[in-house]
Design an enzyme around this catalytic site. Structure first.
Site: not given
Length: 254
Positions: A6, A9-10, A12, A109, A129
């Site tokens: 997954d 942006n911040t 993995i 996601d 989320d």
């Protein structure tokens, strides 16, 4: 075994499944400067410390909201594992009807989270989320993706506060002992935490009303463990919801 990835942006998040069991998972920084070889080295080191043989991985599934990293990780997977990953996107069978004006606009996601929450908890449901952005996604009783809301994540909001207010220090994101702070740090922690909690509760309450019936609310994401238990209307905290959704979608396409 299945490798699920997954890409946010911040961070993995990577997980390895043996059947339906999540054997292990890791969280690494999303670094757009790293090459496929560098990410391959990271994966091999993580697997080595866990005592896993990457040759046992028989499939890979990937959801990404960072196009440049999608390309890099696809190259890494092909080189290191010899597999072509299933990349979540148009044409992939999810089993979930998308009731959105343009289904291609919905982040991979968010769809994966919707699939997971309906499969694991039923519907109607709301997924919150807690990532770089905080997303709210509504799933109908029939398992349809209805849409949702996107708000700035707590990290983005606090970074803006620290950057724009010269006299305010950077503080740790923790639950303060009380709402009425007795010093600057405590006041900031109270405002950040309880302000964010109030935002989440307000959006969930309004979303429930718009859906017309009580929906189960499941929290996931990197900060779900910190924020989720403080929000009265969140029923479950499931940090691995996205990885579970990736596994489910992969199984529906093989």
């Amino acid at each position: 075994m299945l490798l699920a990835i997954d890409v946010g942006n911040t961070n993995i998040v990577l997980g390895i499944f043996a059947g339906h069991e999540l054997k292990c998972h890791w969280r690494v920084a999303s670094d757009r400067q790293k090459t496929a070889d560098e990410y391959g080295l990271i994966l091999r080191q993580l697997a080595h410390y866990q005592g896993l043989d990457l040759k046992e991985i028989q499939g890979v599934v990937l959801a990404s909201v960072v196009p440049t990293l999608t390309q890099v990780l696809t190259e890494m997977i092909t080189k290191q594992l010899g597999h072509q990953p299933l990349v979540i996107g148009p044409g992939v069978k999810t089993g979930m009807p998308i009731r959105f004006e343009n289904p291609r606009e919905v982040g991979a996601d968010r769809i994966v989270n919707g699939v997971a929450v309906y499969e694991l908890y039923g519907g109607p449901a709301i997924v919150v989320d807690f990532g770089t952005a905080t997303t709210f996604d509504a799933i109908s009783e029939k398992g349809e993706y209805l849409g949702g809301a996107i708000a700035p994540g707590i990290g983005i909001a606090t970074d803006a506060l620290f950057a724009r207010a010269a006299k305010l220090p950077r503080v740790e994101l923790v639950r303060p002992p009380r709402l009425i702070g007795k010093n600057t740090v405590a006041c900031m922690q109270a405002g950040i935490m309880y302000g964010f909690i109030g935002q989440v509760e307000g959006i969930i309450t309004r979303m429930q009303a718009e859906m017309g019936r009580k929906a189960i609310v499941v929290a996931t994401g990197g900060l779900a463990g910190l924020i989720g238990p403080e929000v009265n209307c969140i029923d479950r905290v499931d940090p691995m919801l996205t990885l579970e959704g990736l596994r489910i979608v992969y199984e529906r396409n093989t």
